[in-house]
Design a protein around this motif. Structure first.
Motif, PDB file in Angstrom:
ATOM      1  N   LEU A   1       2.713   5.233 -17.502  1.00  0.00           N
ATOM      2  CA  LEU A   1       1.425   4.567 -17.254  1.00  0.00           C
ATOM      3  C   LEU A   1       1.659   4.308 -15.927  1.00  0.00           C
ATOM      4  O   LEU A   1       1.014   3.244 -15.413  1.00  0.00           O
ATOM      5  N   CYS A   2       2.397   5.078 -15.551  1.00  0.00           N
ATOM      6  CA  CYS A   2       2.761   4.568 -13.842  1.00  0.00           C
ATOM      7  C   CYS A   2       1.714   5.396 -13.232  1.00  0.00           C
ATOM      8  O   CYS A   2       1.579   6.286 -13.229  1.00  0.00           O
ATOM      9  N   PRO A   3       1.659   4.231 -11.916  1.00  0.00           N
ATOM     10  CA  PRO A   3       0.451   4.329 -10.918  1.00  0.00           C
ATOM     11  C   PRO A   3       0.151   5.896 -10.511  1.00  0.00           C
ATOM     12  O   PRO A   3       1.337   6.639 -10.028  1.00  0.00           O
ATOM     13  N   ILE A   4      -1.330   6.732 -10.059  1.00  0.00           N
ATOM     14  CA  ILE A   4      -0.557   7.889  -9.783  1.00  0.00           C
ATOM     15  C   ILE A   4      -0.567   7.492  -8.381  1.00  0.00           C
ATOM     16  O   ILE A   4       1.319   8.144  -7.612  1.00  0.00           O
ATOM     17  N   ILE A   5      -0.318   6.619  -7.711  1.00  0.00           N
ATOM     18  CA  ILE A   5      -0.127   6.159  -5.870  1.00  0.00           C
ATOM     19  C   ILE A   5       1.652   6.271  -5.876  1.00  0.00           C
ATOM     20  O   ILE A   5       2.531   6.593  -5.177  1.00  0.00           O
ATOM     21  N   PHE A   6       2.317   5.954  -7.036  1.00  0.00           N
ATOM     22  CA  PHE A   6       4.184   5.629  -7.427  1.00  0.00           C
ATOM     23  C   PHE A   6       4.481   6.899  -7.628  1.00  0.00           C
ATOM     24  O   PHE A   6       5.202   7.540  -6.394  1.00  0.00           O
ATOM     25  N   ARG A   7       3.294   8.361  -8.051  1.00  0.00           N
ATOM     26  CA  ARG A   7       4.720   8.663  -8.390  1.00  0.00           C
ATOM     27  C   ARG A   7       4.021  10.041  -7.030  1.00  0.00           C
ATOM     28  O   ARG A   7       4.953  10.929  -6.656  1.00  0.00           O
ATOM     29  N   GLU A   8       3.044   9.503  -6.516  1.00  0.00           N
ATOM     30  CA  GLU A   8       2.288  10.955  -5.608  1.00  0.00           C
ATOM     31  C   GLU A   8       3.479  10.449  -3.995  1.00  0.00           C
ATOM     32  O   GLU A   8       3.914  11.086  -3.196  1.00  0.00           O
TER      33      GLU A   8
ATOM     34  N   ASP B   1       0.706  -1.272  -0.512  1.00  0.00           N
ATOM     35  CA  ASP B   1       0.210   0.310  -0.448  1.00  0.00           C
ATOM     36  C   ASP B   1       0.669   1.866   0.085  1.00  0.00           C
ATOM     37  O   ASP B   1       1.911   1.390  -0.178  1.00  0.00           O
ATOM     38  N   ALA B   2       0.279   2.251  -0.337  1.00  0.00           N
ATOM     39  CA  ALA B   2       1.073   4.117  -0.153  1.00  0.00           C
ATOM     40  C   ALA B   2       2.477   3.124   0.966  1.00  0.00           C
ATOM     41  O   ALA B   2       2.901   4.289   1.069  1.00  0.00           O
ATOM     42  N   GLN B   3       1.738   3.395   2.406  1.00  0.00           N
ATOM     43  CA  GLN B   3       2.534   3.562   3.557  1.00  0.00           C
ATOM     44  C   GLN B   3       3.724   3.125   3.388  1.00  0.00           C
ATOM     45  O   GLN B   3       5.151   3.295   3.395  1.00  0.00           O
ATOM     46  N   ASP B   4       4.007   1.443   3.085  1.00  0.00           N
ATOM     47  CA  ASP B   4       4.401   0.419   2.776  1.00  0.00           C
ATOM     48  C   ASP B   4       6.038   1.146   0.944  1.00  0.00           C
ATOM     49  O   ASP B   4       6.777   1.087   1.892  1.00  0.00           O
ATOM     50  N   LEU B   5       5.284   1.314  -0.022  1.00  0.00           N
ATOM     51  CA  LEU B   5       6.128   2.259  -0.659  1.00  0.00           C
ATOM     52  C   LEU B   5       6.658   3.233  -0.210  1.00  0.00           C
ATOM     53  O   LEU B   5       7.674   3.343  -0.139  1.00  0.00           O
ATOM     54  N   TYR B   6       6.108   4.047   0.466  1.00  0.00           N
ATOM     55  CA  TYR B   6       6.783   5.488   0.897  1.00  0.00           C
ATOM     56  C   TYR B   6       7.619   5.050   1.672  1.00  0.00           C
ATOM     57  O   TYR B   6       9.128   5.104   1.781  1.00  0.00           O
ATOM     58  N   ASP B   7       7.796   4.012   2.673  1.00  0.00           N
ATOM     59  CA  ASP B   7       8.747   3.334   3.709  1.00  0.00           C
ATOM     60  C   ASP B   7      10.080   2.631   2.493  1.00  0.00           C
ATOM     61  O   ASP B   7      11.075   2.870   2.589  1.00  0.00           O
ATOM     62  N   MET B   8       9.783   1.661   1.616  1.00  0.00           N
ATOM     63  CA  MET B   8      10.369   1.199   0.825  1.00  0.00           C
ATOM     64  C   MET B   8      11.015   2.520   0.000  1.00  0.00           C
ATOM     65  O   MET B   8      12.179   2.577   0.372  1.00  0.00           O
ATOM     66  N   LEU B   9      10.544   3.526  -0.180  1.00  0.00           N
ATOM     67  CA  LEU B   9      11.392   4.046  -1.403  1.00  0.00           C
ATOM     68  C   LEU B   9      12.246   5.281  -0.266  1.00  0.00           C
ATOM     69  O   LEU B   9      13.392   5.743  -0.965  1.00  0.00           O
ATOM     70  N   VAL B  10      11.646   5.458   0.848  1.00  0.00           N
ATOM     71  CA  VAL B  10      13.086   5.903   1.978  1.00  0.00           C
ATOM     72  C   VAL B  10      14.175   5.150   1.826  1.00  0.00           C
ATOM     73  O   VAL B  10      14.981   5.939   1.446  1.00  0.00           O
ATOM     74  N   ASP B  11      14.484   3.700   2.366  1.00  0.00           N
ATOM     75  CA  ASP B  11      14.994   3.252   1.678  1.00  0.00           C
ATOM     76  C   ASP B  11      16.048   2.632   0.890  1.00  0.00           C
ATOM     77  O   ASP B  11      16.976   2.894   0.446  1.00  0.00           O
ATOM     78  N   PHE B  12      15.057   3.590  -0.842  1.00  0.00           N
ATOM     79  CA  PHE B  12      15.553   2.609  -1.698  1.00  0.00           C
ATOM     80  C   PHE B  12      15.957   4.241  -2.485  1.00  0.00           C
ATOM     81  O   PHE B  12      17.593   4.464  -2.656  1.00  0.00           O
TER      82      PHE B  12
END
Ligand SMILES: Nc1ncnc2c1ncn2[C@@H]1O[C@H](COP(=O)(O)OP(=O)(O)OP(=O)(O)O)[C@@H](O)[C@H]1O
Ligand SMILES: [Mg+2]
Length: 359
Positions: free
Chosen positions: A88-95, A52-63
C-alpha cells in the motif's frame, strides 16, 4: 557484472513509518534499526511527513546520504539495492525513491519487494495470511502460492500511533500528571509498562466495579526525580483499542476474518492455520494469544458463520517480528532474483517516468 554472478553485500532496506531497518543481503539480522528521520537544514523531520514530491526528493537525498556514507560506508554508484515496502506504499513515494536512487546516486538496479510476500521466505512457506501491525496502520493480505491476493486486502488505522494516542488519553483520565507527553515517552511507557490482557479481564475492566485483582501500578520516571504513575488499568487497557470494534464493527481480528471471507473457499482453512504476524506492535506481550482468543470469539458471529473455521494457528518467525520483512528481503536479495527481477537503471532511463514495479 555477469548474469550468473550474485553481488555480495547488497544493501537491504525496509523504510517503515517509524523505524528503518538497514542491513545487507545474506545476513540474519539488520545491522541497524533506527528512526525514519532526516536532518535537513538543522531540523529533524519524519521522512513520511513530506509536503510534496520535491520535498520528499530532498529528504530522500539526505536520507540515503546517511545510509551510504554513515551506515554502509560504501559508494552507491553502479551497485544494486533491495527495498522492502508495503503493497500500500503511495506511488509518489516509490517514484521519488526510484528517481533519487537512479538519478542522484546512480545505483545500477533496484529490487523492490512486497513486505507481505517476502515475510514468508524465512518460514519457507508460500501460503499464509500475513498481518502487519506497525506504527501507522495494520495491513492484512493473504498470500496464496506466492501470490498476494490484493482483492482481499484489509487495512485499518490500528498501529502504534493509535495505541500511543489511546495511552495518552488513559493517562489524562487518571490525572497522572502526564499531559502532552512526547511520542517517544509514550512509546517507552507502552513497551515497558503495558501489555495485552486476556479477553475475560478486558471485559471486567469495562465494568464499573471489576471483579478482578488489579495489576500493580508503576512509577515511570521522567525528568530526574519526577514520576508518572501508570496504574494497573492503564497498563492493561492501552492495547484494547486494537480489539474494540469501531463504528463499522471493524477491529484487528475482524480484518483477518474479512480477508478470509474474500478468498477462495478451498484456501480459507489453510490460511486460517497459517497466520503470520509481522510488525513491531505484534511483539507486545500477550498479543498473539489475545488475537487467537478474539478470532475464535468473532468467528462465531452471524456475519462470519459461513466461514465455519474452528481453528486458527500462528507461525513463529525465526526473527523478531519487527524485522521479519527485512529478513525476507535479505533472503530474496541473496538469490538470483537480484539479477533477474531487479529493475536496471539503463531500462528506466529510457522511459520518461521512474515508476517501477515490485515483486
Ligand atoms: N517489544 C515490543 N513491544 C511492543 N511494541 C513494540 C515492541 N518492539 C517494537 N514495538 C513497536 O513497534 C512499532 C514499530 O514497528 P515497525 O518497525 O514494524 O513499524 P514501521 O515498519 O516503522 O511502521 P509501518 O509498518 O506502519 O510503516 C513501534 O511503535 C514500537 O513501539
Ligand atoms: Mg513496517
Amino acid at each position: 557484472m555477469p548474469l550468473y554472478e550474485v553481488e555480495k553485500s547488497v544493501i537491504v532496506l525496509d523504510i517503515g513509518t517509524s523505524f528503518t531497518k538497514f542491513g545487507f543481503t545474506s545476513e540474519p539480522a539488520p545491522r541497524s534499526i533506527y528512526r525514519t528521520q532526516v536532518k535537513s537544514k538543522g531540523q529533524i523531520r519524519e521522512l513520511w511527513d513530506y509536503r510534496d514530491a520535491q520535498d520528499l526528493y530532498d529528504m530522500l537525498v539526505d536520507f540515503f546520504h546517511d545510509i551510504y556514507f554513515k551506515y554502509a560506508l560504501n559508494s552507491p554508484k553502479d551497485k544494486p539495492i533491495v527495498i522492502v515496502e508495503s503493497l500500500l506504499c503511495p506511488i509518489i513515494f516509490r517514484e521519488t525513491l526510484a528517481k533519487v536512487l537512479y538519478k542522484h546516486y546512480g545505483v545500477s538496479s533496484i529490487l523492490l519487494l512486497s513486505s507481505h510476500l517476502v515475510s514468508l521466505a524465512p518460514l519457507a512457506i508460500d501460503t499464509a495470511l500475513v498481518l502487519d501491525v506497525g506504527y501507522k496502520e495494520a495491513v492484512c493480505i493473504p498470500v496464496c502460492y506466492g501470490m498476494p491476493m490484493i482483492h482481499a486486502w484489509q487495512a485499518l488505522n490500528l498501529g502504534s500511533q493509535t495505541i500511543h494516542k489511546h495511552l495518552q488519553m488513559l493517562l489524562n483520565e487518571k490525572n497522572s500528571g502526564a499531559q502532552n507527553l512526547s511520542e517517544m515517552t509514550l512509546e517507552d511507557i507502552k513497551v515497558r509498562c503495558c501489555f495485552v490482557t486476556k479477553k475475560s479481564r478486558a471485559q471486567q475492566l469495562q465494568t464499573l466495579k471489576p471483579q478482578i485483582e488489579m495489576c500493580p501500578e508503576i512509577k515511570y520516571p521522567v525528568k530526574g526525580s519526577t514520576t508518572i504513575s501508570v496504574c494497573g488499568t492503564t497498563r492493561e487497557k492501552a492495547y484494547e483499542i486494537l480489539f474494540d470494534e469501531d463504528a463499522d464493527h471493524l477491529c484487528l481480528p475482524t480484518m483477518i476474518l474479512d480477508a478470509l471471507m474474500k478468498v477462495n473457499i478451498d484456501l480459507k482453512h489453510q490460511l486460517a492455520e497459517n497466520i503470520v504476524l509481522i510488525g513491531g506492535t505484534t511483539m507486545a506481550m500477550g498479543f498473539k494469544s489475545r488475537l487467537k482468543e478474539e478470532l475464535l470469539c468473532h468467528s462465531k458471529e452471524e456475519r462470519y458463520k459461513k466461514l465455519n473455521i474452528k481453528c486458527f494457528k500462528f507461525h513463529t518467525s525465526p526473527s523478531k517480528e519487527n524485522y521479519a520483512a527485512w529478513l525476507g528481503g535479505a533472503i530474496y536479495g541473496s538469490t538470483d532474483c537480484l539479477n533477474t527481477k531487479a529493475i536496471q537503471r539503463r531500462n528506466i532511463l529510457k522511459k520518461r517516468n521512474y515508476l517501477i514495479g515490485r515483486i
